[in-house]
Design a protein around this motif. Structure first.
Motif, mmCIF file in Angstrom:
data_model
loop_
_atom_site.group_PDB
_atom_site.id
_atom_site.type_symbol
_atom_site.label_atom_id
_atom_site.label_comp_id
_atom_site.label_asym_id
_atom_site.label_seq_id
_atom_site.Cartn_x
_atom_site.Cartn_y
_atom_site.Cartn_z
ATOM 1 N N HIS A 102 71.936 68.399 -4.539
ATOM 2 C CA HIS A 102 71.284 67.093 -4.502
ATOM 3 C C HIS A 102 70.424 67.000 -3.256
ATOM 4 O O HIS A 102 70.850 67.422 -2.176
ATOM 5 C CB HIS A 102 72.314 65.956 -4.456
ATOM 6 N N CYS B 253 78.013 63.129 -1.416
ATOM 7 C CA CYS B 253 77.136 62.236 -2.174
ATOM 8 C C CYS B 253 77.449 60.782 -1.811
ATOM 9 O O CYS B 253 76.538 59.973 -1.606
ATOM 10 C CB CYS B 253 77.318 62.482 -3.673
ATOM 11 N N LEU C 145 69.238 59.345 -3.796
ATOM 12 C CA LEU C 145 69.157 60.606 -4.526
ATOM 13 C C LEU C 145 67.757 60.723 -5.096
ATOM 14 O O LEU C 145 67.304 59.877 -5.859
ATOM 15 C CB LEU C 145 70.196 60.657 -5.648
#
Length: 178
Positions: A172, A146, A156
């Motif tokens: 994600h 991330c 995102l």
């Protein structure tokens, strides 16, 4: 056409220069060593346990290059394989593709993934003129991925429901647009 591509990753104050280049049969022993890492196995589909597995894996990468559908680069520093970055899963007539990456356990935490992913992203934009959107997928518990996505300008966009076996947990979806 593409299989001779070699992309420089410039040195920084805290990290040496790297090179992105297609995988070679000579990389198989290093690939086997890297793929022994349980952390890597947890988050990727790279499962290379033997020379035969390594040969198949490198042949798959070569086939992807030859077909113009999957562009996998070894991330190399001082002739040692440090990781992998890949451009794959072209969709929407070539307007969308997925990127992925992994770094050897002993090379993590040095900023290699963002540097390599930035170079791959730049190459993809210059090489594939129809490419408008890059997607990056990771499991929600992969906090390091991330951070890499965010550092490289991948916003995102969505939390995905689990999709076993590839994504046993929520994921994600990060997107970077041209």
């Amino acid at each position: 056409m593409y299989s001779s591509v070699s992309l420089p990753v410039e040195a920084t104050e805290s990290a040496p220069a790297l090179r992105l280049r297609p995988w070679r049969a000579a990389d198989i022993d290093q690939l086997i060593e890297i793929c022994r890492d349980p952390g890597l196995r947890r988050y990727t589909s790279a499962s290379v346990d033997s020379t035969a597995d390594g040969v198949r894996w490198v042949e798959t990468q070569d086939s992807g290059w030859a077909a113009g559908q999957r562009f996998s680069f070894a991330v190399v520093g001082d002739e040692r394989v440090l990781g992998n970055v890949v451009l794959k899963e072209f969709a929407d007539g070539g307007a969308t593709a997925e990127v992925g990456y992994w770094i050897a356990a002993w090379a993590r935490g040095q900023g290699l993934a963002p540097r390599a992913l930035d170079v791959l992203t730049q190459w993809a934009g210059e090489t594939f003129v129809a490419l408008e959107r890059l997607v990056l997928l990771h499991q929600v518990d992969n906090v390091a991925s991330c951070r890499v996505a965010q550092k490289c300008g991948f916003a995102l966009e969505q939390t995905l429901t689990p999709a076993p076996p590839r994504f046993p947990l929520e994921g994600h979806l990060h997107v970077r647009r041209r």
